[in-house]
Design a protein around this motif. Structure first.
Motif, PDB file in Angstrom:
ATOM      1  N   GLU A   1       1.001   4.317  -4.137  1.00  0.00           N
ATOM      2  CA  GLU A   1       1.460   2.891  -3.889  1.00  0.00           C
ATOM      3  C   GLU A   1       2.501   2.857  -5.025  1.00  0.00           C
TER       4      GLU A   1
ATOM      5  N   SER B   1       0.967  -0.932   0.045  1.00  0.00           N
ATOM      6  CA  SER B   1      -0.090  -0.052   0.032  1.00  0.00           C
ATOM      7  C   SER B   1       0.915   1.259   0.009  1.00  0.00           C
TER       8      SER B   1
ATOM      9  N   ARG C   1     -11.386   3.094  -1.908  1.00  0.00           N
ATOM     10  CA  ARG C   1     -10.305   3.058  -0.975  1.00  0.00           C
ATOM     11  C   ARG C   1      -9.914   1.402  -0.124  1.00  0.00           C
ATOM     12  N   GLY C   2      -8.877   1.670   0.130  1.00  0.00           N
ATOM     13  CA  GLY C   2      -8.393   0.352   0.629  1.00  0.00           C
ATOM     14  C   GLY C   2      -8.324  -0.903  -0.338  1.00  0.00           C
ATOM     15  N   GLY C   3      -8.184  -0.398  -1.605  1.00  0.00           N
ATOM     16  CA  GLY C   3      -8.267  -1.572  -2.647  1.00  0.00           C
ATOM     17  C   GLY C   3      -7.023  -2.096  -2.748  1.00  0.00           C
ATOM     18  N   SER C   4      -5.732  -1.906  -2.056  1.00  0.00           N
ATOM     19  CA  SER C   4      -4.644  -2.813  -2.208  1.00  0.00           C
ATOM     20  C   SER C   4      -5.077  -4.071  -1.908  1.00  0.00           C
ATOM     21  N   ASP C   5      -5.939  -4.384  -1.101  1.00  0.00           N
ATOM     22  CA  ASP C   5      -6.197  -5.775  -0.627  1.00  0.00           C
ATOM     23  C   ASP C   5      -6.712  -6.340  -1.787  1.00  0.00           C
TER      24      ASP C   5
ATOM     25  N   LYS D   1      -2.399  10.049   5.934  1.00  0.00           N
ATOM     26  CA  LYS D   1      -1.975   8.944   5.031  1.00  0.00           C
ATOM     27  C   LYS D   1      -1.555   9.544   3.688  1.00  0.00           C
TER      28      LYS D   1
HETATM   29  N1  ASP Z   1      -3.630   3.618  -0.111  1.00  0.00           N
HETATM   30  C1  ASP Z   1      -5.064   3.204  -0.578  1.00  0.00           C
HETATM   31  C2  ASP Z   1      -6.182   3.883   0.338  1.00  0.00           C
HETATM   32  O1  ASP Z   1      -5.608   4.614   1.375  1.00  0.00           O
HETATM   33  C3  ASP Z   1      -5.304   1.936  -0.750  1.00  0.00           C
HETATM   34  C4  ASP Z   1      -5.009   1.088   0.329  1.00  0.00           C
HETATM   35  O2  ASP Z   1      -4.286   1.314   1.121  1.00  0.00           O
HETATM   36  O3  ASP Z   1      -5.392  -0.172   0.256  1.00  0.00           O
HETATM   37  O4  ASP Z   1      -7.063   3.659   0.357  1.00  0.00           O
END
Ligand code: ASP
Length: 439
Positions: free
Chosen positions: A115, A37, A183-187, A48
């Protein structure tokens, strides 16, 4: 044996966190593909990098000076590079980013750089090959993920790349423009890479030792779940328990690859295994508890409702016409209750009530606000007698008034409705009876 390892933002927020990650990767030769991430928060007051990028790009798009904002982002990366003593300069990369920001390359492009740059640092630090996600992860023109093309291109590329870093969160559309997941899409990227690599396991490293049995804001130091099935996870996630992006499940689930949630700050902890199915009994009768507040109940009463064909359909049609989805619908002989999100309902309240009167001519419509729904989930409940009895005895003991009960037909969950103010006490009572008292 091949493992794909994804590290979240807090695992990569600083050079010292990178060092922990490096140790984890080097301690197991099977950890061949790494999905990072962007750097997350170093402490609770920090920002972040992804958020810094969105803010910086907003300035660029408004035609304002964004130099200082971009410089702050460059400093965060430089701090990591210096801390790791790497011979690496991102100066040229930042030149390109500046130009593209000036040319208004778009929000997604801006956010994806978090990323992208972290991936370059990670590859350099590990001595792994860097693969730009824009070359291997694809999106359709309408913005949805292009699974077939991605799988074909990515699996070919991985066949010839023994060890690689593939940044999370983004890919490219047909025309080459960068596109991100939500958001959070690295998962999600981690899951896609695991599928394409035909990995044996997808390790998702974060800052908690797995999926917790209950919300740590309500239960102090709750235990982590050892093994959870995808179906159980979905029930708990729907009720607000999150550890993974919801869409991260599909690629690995289809490929039969288990997910192992791990803690970068406590690598010796086994974490949680998320699997399709298992013969392993959960440690306790229940696997997890989750819940949400903010529901309301619309109760419709009409004499002889039970013999009126189409009554339920007409009621639900009113909710559908008003664009409201319902959560649960317990019913009696002459009563039917529809549970909905209060915030959605409030806006359309009068339109729905008059709709119900027009459609069904009820004797009475009653509203009850400020309800919380709690899901008690567990594959072990099916084969254990008395689970419901124990739950309700515990709730009675804690002086909680139960407003609604709904047991899913799969016997995987029991949903309990309580007043908002009883919500925490109810969760504590259920946790105590099953986990603390171990019955
Ligand atoms: N960096 C991105 C976010 O903050 C994606 C991730 O961390 O999964 O949403």
């Amino acid at each position: 044996m091949k493992k794909v390892v994804k590290f979240g933002g807090s695992s990569l927020a600083s050079a010292s966190q990178f060092e922990k990650v490096g140790k984890i990767i080097r301690s197991d030769v099977n950890r061949v593909y790494v999905v990072p991430s962007a750097p997350g928060k170093r402490d609770s007051k920090d920002t972040k990098v992804t958020d810094m990028l969105y803010q910086c790009y907003a300035l660029a798009e408004a035609g304002k000076d964004f130099s200082e904002a971009l410089e702050k982002i460059a400093e965060r990366y430089q701090e990591i590079i210096d801390g790791l003593h790497l011979q690496l300069s991102l100066a040229e990369e930042f030149q390109v980013i500046r130009k593209n920001f000036q040319a208004k390359a778009g929000n997604d492009y801006a956010a994806s750089r978090g990323e992208y740059l972290n991936g370059i640092i990670m590859a350099n630090y590990l001595g792994y090959t860097f693969i730009d996600a824009a070359e291997v992860i694809f999106f359709h023109e309408d913005g949805t993920f292009h699974a077939e093309k991605t799988d074909a291109v990515l699996s070919e590329r991985l066949k010839t790349t023994e060890r690689a870093v593939i940044p999370g969160f983004y890919g490219a559309m047909e025309d080459g423009r960068v596109k991100t997941f939500s958001r959070g899409g690295s998962d999600i990227t981690g899951s896609i890479v695991a599928k394409a690599a035909k990995a044996d396991v997808y390790e998702n490293w974060t800052d908690v030792s797995g999926f917790l049995i209950a919300d740590p804001r309500i239960i102090k130091n709750p235990e982590a779940i050892e093994t959870i099935t995808y179906r159980e996870l979905r029930e708990l996630a729907y009720m607000g328990a999150t550890v993974l992006h919801e869409d991260a499940i599909f690629p690995v689930r289809k490929a039969g690859i288990p997910i192992n949630i791990r803690n970068t700050n406590a690598p010796e902890d086994k974490g949680t295994w998320i699997v399709e199915s298992t013969l392993q009994k959960a440690k306790y009768t229940i696997t997890g508890i989750a819940g949400k507040k903010g529901f309301c109940a619309v109760s419709i009463e009409k004499d002889m409702m039970n013999s009126e064909i189409g009554f339920g359909r007409r009621i639900l049609q009113v909710f559908e016409d008003n664009g409201i989805s319902f959560e649960h619908m317990p019913s009696g002989i002459d009563t039917m209750t529809v549970l909905v999100h209060q915030s959605e309902f409030e806006e359309k309240e009068q339109s729905i009530i008059s709709g119900i009167y027009k459609a069904t001519e009820p004797d009475n419509v009653e509203l009850e606000s400020d309800l919380g729904l709690i899901a008690v989930v567990g594959r072990g409940m099916k084969s254990t007698r008395g689970t419901a009895g124990r739950i309700f005895a515990a709730l009675a003991h804690a002086n909680v008034n139960v407003k609604m009960i709904d047991q899913g037909s799969s016997e995987l969950n029991i949903i309990i409705g309580v007043k908002n103010e009883d919500f925490e006490a109810a969760i504590k009572a259920i946790y105590n009876i099953f986990v603390v008292a171990q019955v």
